[in-house]
Design a protein around this motif. Structure first.
Motif, PDB file in Angstrom:
ATOM      1  N   ASN A   1       0.716  -1.158  -0.030  1.00 20.10           N
ATOM      2  CA  ASN A   1       0.141   0.093   0.039  1.00 20.10           C
ATOM      3  C   ASN A   1       0.928   1.185   0.250  1.00 20.10           C
ATOM      4  O   ASN A   1       1.481   1.197   1.049  1.00 20.10           O
ATOM      5  CB  ASN A   1      -1.041   0.034   1.493  1.00 20.10           C
ATOM      6  CG  ASN A   1      -1.850   1.159   1.238  1.00 20.10           C
ATOM      7  OD1 ASN A   1      -1.645   2.150   0.449  1.00 20.10           O
ATOM      8  ND2 ASN A   1      -2.926   1.199   2.255  1.00 20.10           N
ATOM      9  N   PRO A   2       0.979   1.969  -1.096  1.00 16.21           N
ATOM     10  CA  PRO A   2       1.725   3.322  -1.326  1.00 16.21           C
ATOM     11  C   PRO A   2       1.591   4.134  -0.171  1.00 16.21           C
ATOM     12  O   PRO A   2       2.402   5.080   0.160  1.00 16.21           O
ATOM     13  CB  PRO A   2       1.592   3.858  -2.405  1.00 16.21           C
ATOM     14  CG  PRO A   2       0.354   3.265  -3.011  1.00 16.21           C
ATOM     15  CD  PRO A   2      -0.142   1.738  -2.123  1.00 16.21           C
ATOM     16  N   LEU A   3       0.228   4.136   0.637  1.00 16.20           N
ATOM     17  CA  LEU A   3      -0.029   5.120   1.620  1.00 16.20           C
ATOM     18  C   LEU A   3       0.579   4.913   2.870  1.00 16.20           C
ATOM     19  O   LEU A   3       0.697   5.727   3.604  1.00 16.20           O
ATOM     20  CB  LEU A   3      -1.552   5.212   1.663  1.00 16.20           C
ATOM     21  CG  LEU A   3      -2.464   5.635   0.525  1.00 16.20           C
ATOM     22  CD1 LEU A   3      -3.802   5.749   0.870  1.00 16.20           C
ATOM     23  CD2 LEU A   3      -1.997   7.078   0.191  1.00 16.20           C
ATOM     24  N   ILE A   4       1.127   3.649   3.107  1.00 14.99           N
ATOM     25  CA  ILE A   4       1.834   3.398   4.170  1.00 14.99           C
ATOM     26  C   ILE A   4       3.407   3.673   3.690  1.00 14.99           C
ATOM     27  O   ILE A   4       4.058   2.918   3.350  1.00 14.99           O
ATOM     28  CB  ILE A   4       1.721   1.879   4.595  1.00 14.99           C
ATOM     29  CG1 ILE A   4       0.300   1.666   4.941  1.00 14.99           C
ATOM     30  CG2 ILE A   4       2.762   1.480   5.990  1.00 14.99           C
ATOM     31  CD1 ILE A   4      -0.058   0.002   5.223  1.00 14.99           C
ATOM     32  N   GLN A   5       3.928   4.716   4.335  1.00 12.61           N
ATOM     33  CA  GLN A   5       5.067   5.561   4.007  1.00 12.61           C
ATOM     34  C   GLN A   5       6.368   4.738   4.455  1.00 12.61           C
ATOM     35  O   GLN A   5       7.205   4.448   3.907  1.00 12.61           O
ATOM     36  CB  GLN A   5       5.056   6.973   4.403  1.00 12.61           C
ATOM     37  CG  GLN A   5       4.093   7.533   3.624  1.00 12.61           C
ATOM     38  CD  GLN A   5       4.706   7.954   2.057  1.00 12.61           C
ATOM     39  OE1 GLN A   5       5.952   8.602   2.206  1.00 12.61           O
ATOM     40  NE2 GLN A   5       4.072   7.618   1.253  1.00 12.61           N
ATOM     41  N   GLU A   6       6.279   4.673   5.841  1.00 14.12           N
ATOM     42  CA  GLU A   6       7.713   4.186   6.462  1.00 14.12           C
ATOM     43  C   GLU A   6       7.761   2.572   6.359  1.00 14.12           C
ATOM     44  O   GLU A   6       6.936   1.774   6.598  1.00 14.12           O
ATOM     45  CB  GLU A   6       7.446   4.362   7.819  1.00 14.12           C
ATOM     46  CG  GLU A   6       7.339   5.915   8.332  1.00 14.12           C
ATOM     47  CD  GLU A   6       7.280   6.233   9.761  1.00 14.12           C
ATOM     48  OE1 GLU A   6       7.736   5.513  10.367  1.00 14.12           O
ATOM     49  OE2 GLU A   6       7.058   7.443   9.754  1.00 14.12           O
ATOM     50  N   PRO A   7       9.131   2.264   5.793  1.00 12.17           N
ATOM     51  CA  PRO A   7       9.166   0.669   5.641  1.00 12.17           C
ATOM     52  C   PRO A   7       9.304   0.139   6.983  1.00 12.17           C
ATOM     53  O   PRO A   7       9.685   0.889   7.889  1.00 12.17           O
ATOM     54  CB  PRO A   7      10.228   0.559   4.777  1.00 12.17           C
ATOM     55  CG  PRO A   7      11.156   2.013   5.375  1.00 12.17           C
ATOM     56  CD  PRO A   7      10.213   3.071   5.638  1.00 12.17           C
ATOM     57  N   ARG A   8       9.253  -1.240   6.749  1.00  9.87           N
ATOM     58  CA  ARG A   8       9.868  -1.981   8.073  1.00  9.87           C
ATOM     59  C   ARG A   8      11.174  -2.372   7.592  1.00  9.87           C
ATOM     60  O   ARG A   8      11.676  -2.574   6.500  1.00  9.87           O
ATOM     61  CB  ARG A   8       9.068  -3.463   7.841  1.00  9.87           C
ATOM     62  CG  ARG A   8       9.441  -4.519   9.073  1.00  9.87           C
ATOM     63  CD  ARG A   8       8.358  -5.635   9.243  1.00  9.87           C
ATOM     64  NE  ARG A   8       8.323  -6.186   7.977  1.00  9.87           N
ATOM     65  CZ  ARG A   8       9.001  -7.172   7.606  1.00  9.87           C
ATOM     66  NH1 ARG A   8       9.854  -7.933   8.593  1.00  9.87           N
ATOM     67  NH2 ARG A   8       8.712  -8.079   6.375  1.00  9.87           N
ATOM     68  N   VAL A   9      12.137  -2.112   9.112  1.00 11.79           N
ATOM     69  CA  VAL A   9      13.557  -2.291   8.763  1.00 11.79           C
ATOM     70  C   VAL A   9      13.784  -3.853   9.511  1.00 11.79           C
ATOM     71  O   VAL A   9      13.658  -4.216  10.255  1.00 11.79           O
ATOM     72  CB  VAL A   9      14.111  -1.383   9.809  1.00 11.79           C
ATOM     73  CG1 VAL A   9      15.716  -1.437   9.857  1.00 11.79           C
ATOM     74  CG2 VAL A   9      13.752   0.089   9.302  1.00 11.79           C
ATOM     75  N   VAL A  10      14.727  -4.483   8.589  1.00  6.30           N
ATOM     76  CA  VAL A  10      15.220  -5.795   8.987  1.00  6.30           C
ATOM     77  C   VAL A  10      16.572  -5.587   9.135  1.00  6.30           C
ATOM     78  O   VAL A  10      17.219  -5.328   7.852  1.00  6.30           O
ATOM     79  CB  VAL A  10      14.753  -6.765   7.949  1.00  6.30           C
ATOM     80  CG1 VAL A  10      15.318  -8.207   8.256  1.00  6.30           C
ATOM     81  CG2 VAL A  10      13.187  -6.917   7.930  1.00  6.30           C
ATOM     82  N   PHE A  11      17.224  -5.865  10.134  1.00  4.03           N
ATOM     83  CA  PHE A  11      18.989  -6.120  10.232  1.00  4.03           C
ATOM     84  C   PHE A  11      19.187  -7.385   9.798  1.00  4.03           C
ATOM     85  O   PHE A  11      18.609  -8.404  10.396  1.00  4.03           O
ATOM     86  CB  PHE A  11      19.284  -5.552  11.727  1.00  4.03           C
ATOM     87  CG  PHE A  11      19.258  -4.059  11.923  1.00  4.03           C
ATOM     88  CD1 PHE A  11      20.432  -3.412  11.635  1.00  4.03           C
ATOM     89  CD2 PHE A  11      18.015  -3.476  12.296  1.00  4.03           C
ATOM     90  CE1 PHE A  11      20.369  -1.957  11.881  1.00  4.03           C
ATOM     91  CE2 PHE A  11      18.088  -2.246  12.584  1.00  4.03           C
ATOM     92  CZ  PHE A  11      19.239  -1.328  12.358  1.00  4.03           C
ATOM     93  N   GLU A  12      20.410  -7.624   9.205  1.00  5.43           N
ATOM     94  CA  GLU A  12      20.864  -8.908   8.862  1.00  5.43           C
ATOM     95  C   GLU A  12      22.717  -8.949   8.760  1.00  5.43           C
ATOM     96  O   GLU A  12      23.032  -7.741   8.690  1.00  5.43           O
ATOM     97  CB  GLU A  12      20.244  -9.387   7.650  1.00  5.43           C
ATOM     98  CG  GLU A  12      20.562  -8.429   6.469  1.00  5.43           C
ATOM     99  CD  GLU A  12      19.621  -9.064   5.265  1.00  5.43           C
ATOM    100  OE1 GLU A  12      19.353  -9.959   5.264  1.00  5.43           O
ATOM    101  OE2 GLU A  12      19.653  -8.068   4.311  1.00  5.43           O
TER     102      GLU A  12
END
Length: 286
Positions: free
Chosen positions: A177-188
């Protein structure tokens, strides 16, 4: 993530101060009687500082001797002036490390970890090179664990060679959904820079045992939200200007904390993400 400066305290002098200051006569006598055993173990520790996994079992086996050594570290009137010794250890560190736990990089180092647990190696209860400043969360997570199948589980920030090469990476995962701006951050963790397999295995174990990858992914939310808000409300500035500002901040983090500090990795991922900026600018235009 960078090395700490090892303590410069005279370990023999620290032990003798503890013994001298002991108010209990039995404790003082016990510390006197086992001094030669303790100091011989100090020499072995020093000789094997980079390979502590070879340390043999403690040579202190009498329960009362163990109790006497353990009480030297306790925060009580019969302890070993803990504040003074710890203060000297912390005073040697950079301003960054005085305010950032070397184990995780998230919280302030308000406690001291015994790298070789004092419950297993009581002779190192007050041995300065065995005392590493860290946050309470990491101290609790590490607890008495340190070895598994002959291999160390945690990095030693005094004596292990903390690589300058990048190994902590960030993936930004955007919602459909482009309206959900902030991404989820995954550290690896990724070994794309030729870090030796044993060294990278120790790094991997350190992050796994402390649960750092999940912790960082949750901890980063506020920083990400602040960055997003700053750019969103300044879209009158060209994207390149924001990227340059982020790059300057990232370079400062790298200089102070190293390539593998969580902010260094986060900022680099944002700088390299076209979608992060495209979503913001499209939202502002619409």
């Amino acid at each position: 993530m960078k090395n700490l400066n090892p303590p410069q305290l005279d370990s023999l002098n620290v032990y003798k101060r503890v013994k001298k200051n002991a108010r209990d006569a039995d404790k003082k006598l016990r510390l006197e009687n086992i001094e030669h055993l303790v100091l011989s173990r100090y020499e072995i520790y020093e000789s094997n500082a980079t390979t502590l996994e070879v340390m043999t079992d403690s040579n202190i086996i009498d329960e009362n001797d163990i109790k006497a050594l353990g009480s030297c570290y306790n925060r009580n009137k019969d302890g070993y002036l803990e504040g003074e010794v710890v203060a000297e250890i912390i005073a040697l560190q950079s301003s960054q490390h005085k305010n950032s736990c070397p184990y995780c990089g998230m919280d302030k180092p308000r406690t001291i970890d015994h790298y070789l647990p004092k419950s297993i190696y009581p002779e190192f209860s007050i041995y300065p090179p065995n005392l590493i400043p860290c946050c309470g969360h990491c101290n609790g997570k590490k607890s008495f664990k340190w070895l598994n199948n002959g291999k160390r589980l945690f990095l030693n920030f005094y004596y292990d060679d903390i690589p300058n090469e990048k190994f902590l990476n960030v993936e930004l995962i955007f919602d459909s959904n482009p309206l959900i701006q902030e991404p989820r951050v995954v550290f690896e963790l990724k070994n794309n820079s030729g870090i030796g397999p044993e060294q990278f295995s120790l790094i991997t174990s350190h992050y796994k045992e402390l649960g750092l990858l999940n912790e960082l992914s949750e901890y980063v939310e506020e920083e990400l939200s602040n960055l997003h808000d700053e750019i969103l409300h300044n879209t009158h500035l060209p994207r390149e200007e924001h990227i340059e500002s982020l790059r300057r901040k990232k370079d400062s983090f790298v200089r102070k904390y190293g390539q593998n500090y969580w902010k260094s990795s986060l900022y680099e991922a944002i700088i390299e993400s076209d979608e992060f900026f495209e979503r913001i600018y499209k939202l502002r235009v619409s």
